[in-house]
Scaffold this motif. Structure first.
Motif, mmCIF file in Angstrom:
data_model
loop_
_atom_site.group_PDB
_atom_site.id
_atom_site.type_symbol
_atom_site.label_atom_id
_atom_site.label_comp_id
_atom_site.label_asym_id
_atom_site.label_seq_id
_atom_site.Cartn_x
_atom_site.Cartn_y
_atom_site.Cartn_z
ATOM 1 N N GLU A 1 5.396 11.822 0.699
ATOM 2 C CA GLU A 1 4.353 11.970 1.708
ATOM 3 C C GLU A 1 4.877 12.627 2.972
ATOM 4 O O GLU A 1 4.148 13.331 3.669
ATOM 5 C CB GLU A 1 3.713 10.615 2.034
ATOM 6 C CG GLU A 1 4.583 9.655 2.808
ATOM 7 C CD GLU A 1 5.675 8.985 1.992
ATOM 8 O OE1 GLU A 1 6.607 8.447 2.616
ATOM 9 O OE2 GLU A 1 5.630 8.981 0.746
ATOM 10 N N ASP A 2 6.165 12.450 3.258
ATOM 11 C CA ASP A 2 6.755 13.091 4.436
ATOM 12 C C ASP A 2 6.876 14.601 4.225
ATOM 13 O O ASP A 2 6.621 15.386 5.129
ATOM 14 C CB ASP A 2 8.104 12.463 4.794
ATOM 15 C CG ASP A 2 9.030 12.282 3.604
ATOM 16 O OD1 ASP A 2 8.667 12.630 2.459
ATOM 17 O OD2 ASP A 2 10.140 11.761 3.815
ATOM 18 N N TRP A 3 7.240 15.007 3.028
ATOM 19 C CA TRP A 3 7.324 16.429 2.690
ATOM 20 C C TRP A 3 5.934 17.063 2.776
ATOM 21 O O TRP A 3 5.760 18.130 3.360
ATOM 22 C CB TRP A 3 7.925 16.578 1.301
ATOM 23 C CG TRP A 3 8.186 17.975 0.832
ATOM 24 C CD1 TRP A 3 8.351 19.106 1.586
ATOM 25 C CD2 TRP A 3 8.317 18.389 -0.525
ATOM 26 N NE1 TRP A 3 8.593 20.187 0.791
ATOM 27 C CE2 TRP A 3 8.572 19.773 -0.518
ATOM 28 C CE3 TRP A 3 8.258 17.733 -1.739
ATOM 29 C CZ2 TRP A 3 8.749 20.503 -1.686
ATOM 30 C CZ3 TRP A 3 8.450 18.461 -2.907
ATOM 31 C CH2 TRP A 3 8.696 19.834 -2.874
ATOM 32 N N THR B 1 -2.576 8.599 -0.602
ATOM 33 C CA THR B 1 -2.732 8.639 -2.064
ATOM 34 C C THR B 1 -1.446 9.066 -2.768
ATOM 35 O O THR B 1 -1.350 8.960 -3.985
ATOM 36 C CB THR B 1 -3.870 9.594 -2.477
ATOM 37 O OG1 THR B 1 -3.553 10.919 -2.027
ATOM 38 C CG2 THR B 1 -5.201 9.131 -1.892
ATOM 39 N N LEU B 2 -0.462 9.532 -2.000
ATOM 40 C CA LEU B 2 0.813 9.940 -2.592
ATOM 41 C C LEU B 2 1.754 8.743 -2.660
ATOM 42 O O LEU B 2 2.004 8.080 -1.654
ATOM 43 C CB LEU B 2 1.461 11.054 -1.758
ATOM 44 C CG LEU B 2 0.700 12.369 -1.696
ATOM 45 C CD1 LEU B 2 1.385 13.338 -0.733
ATOM 46 C CD2 LEU B 2 0.570 12.985 -3.075
ATOM 47 N N ARG C 1 0.808 -1.214 0.000
ATOM 48 C CA ARG C 1 0.000 0.000 0.000
ATOM 49 C C ARG C 1 0.842 1.264 0.000
ATOM 50 O O ARG C 1 0.319 2.366 -0.024
ATOM 51 C CB ARG C 1 -0.938 -0.016 1.206
ATOM 52 C CG ARG C 1 -1.943 -1.166 1.099
ATOM 53 C CD ARG C 1 -2.836 -1.345 2.311
ATOM 54 N NE ARG C 1 -3.164 -0.122 3.013
ATOM 55 C CZ ARG C 1 -3.428 -0.077 4.321
ATOM 56 N NH1 ARG C 1 -3.388 -1.163 5.054
ATOM 57 N NH2 ARG C 1 -3.725 1.069 4.903
ATOM 58 N N GLY C 2 2.161 1.134 0.072
ATOM 59 C CA GLY C 2 3.034 2.291 0.027
ATOM 60 C C GLY C 2 3.539 2.707 1.392
ATOM 61 O O GLY C 2 2.994 2.320 2.433
ATOM 62 N N ALA C 3 4.599 3.524 1.368
ATOM 63 C CA ALA C 3 5.260 3.947 2.612
ATOM 64 C C ALA C 3 4.331 4.727 3.529
ATOM 65 O O ALA C 3 4.383 4.571 4.750
ATOM 66 C CB ALA C 3 6.502 4.768 2.288
ATOM 67 N N ALA C 4 3.464 5.568 2.959
ATOM 68 C CA ALA C 4 2.559 6.362 3.798
ATOM 69 C C ALA C 4 1.636 5.457 4.598
ATOM 70 O O ALA C 4 1.466 5.640 5.813
ATOM 71 C CB ALA C 4 1.750 7.332 2.939
#
Length: 191
Positions: free
Chosen positions: A181-183, A176-177, A68-71
């Motif tokens: 996502e941290d930025w 969704t990014l 699902r991604g890092a976020a």
């Protein structure tokens, strides 16, 4: 409850995850809890570090059913943590042994009170068997919204240290990014 919760999102990190977890375990500050989130890797990430998990109660691995991604992986760990501080580390990075102690001391003596801290870092790439080093330092006076909106050179996924309550105030990472996502989260906090 530990003082600092640490988050490592991991997807196909078999070659680097052991070094990242070992870097956490080698911290001079020892009052922490680590959550490694296996983001649906084909090879379960827990298998790669089973001995480290079994020998250290402070290390936990949770597995997401799909990538699902890092976020999403970071958010899953945040949901499991209740520590006052949360630190982030990418699965392909390592911390210097005094990183947590240094950041916590900085945050506790800061006046006015700081809620987020990022550090400089040393970036090492290998070319032809030789290391090429690049370093990055946080500018004097830190980063503010105006500086950050033009670019994020903080490597927040590996150097960020933040009060847990910020995630309740500003929301968690935007799932969704696919990247940065941290930025995005830092910008939301500084607005």
């Amino acid at each position: 409850m530990a003082r600092i919760g640490i988050v490592i999102p991991a997807f196909r990190a078999e070659r680097s995850l052991r070094a990242a977890v070992s870097g956490v375990r080698n911290q001079s500050f020892e009052d922490w809890r680590l959550v490694v989130v296996d983001d649906g890797s084909p090879v379960p990430q827990r298998d790669c570090i089973a001995d480290l998990v079994e020998s250290d109660r402070r290390v936990t691995v949770i597995r997401l059913d799909s990538n699902r991604g890092a976020a999403a992986a970071r958010n899953a760990a945040i949901d499991r943590l209740d520590e006052e501080w949360i630190a982030f580390l990418d699965a392909d990075d390592e911390w210097a042994p005094g990183k947590l102690a240094h950041q916590l001391a900085h945050m506790e003596r800061a006046q006015p009170r700081f809620d987020i801290c990022c550090t400089g870092y040393l970036y090492i790439r290998w070319r032809g068997g030789e290391p090429i080093q690049q370093s990055s330092r946080v500018p004097e006076g830190g980063k503010n919204y105006r500086r950050l909106v033009y670019g994020c050179d903080l490597s927040a996924g590996t150097t960020m240290f933040a009060r847990r309550d910020l995630f309740a105030r500003f929301g968690k990472f935007e799932e969704t990014l696919a990247r940065l996502e941290d930025w995005d989260w830092l910008l939301r906090c500084l607005m």
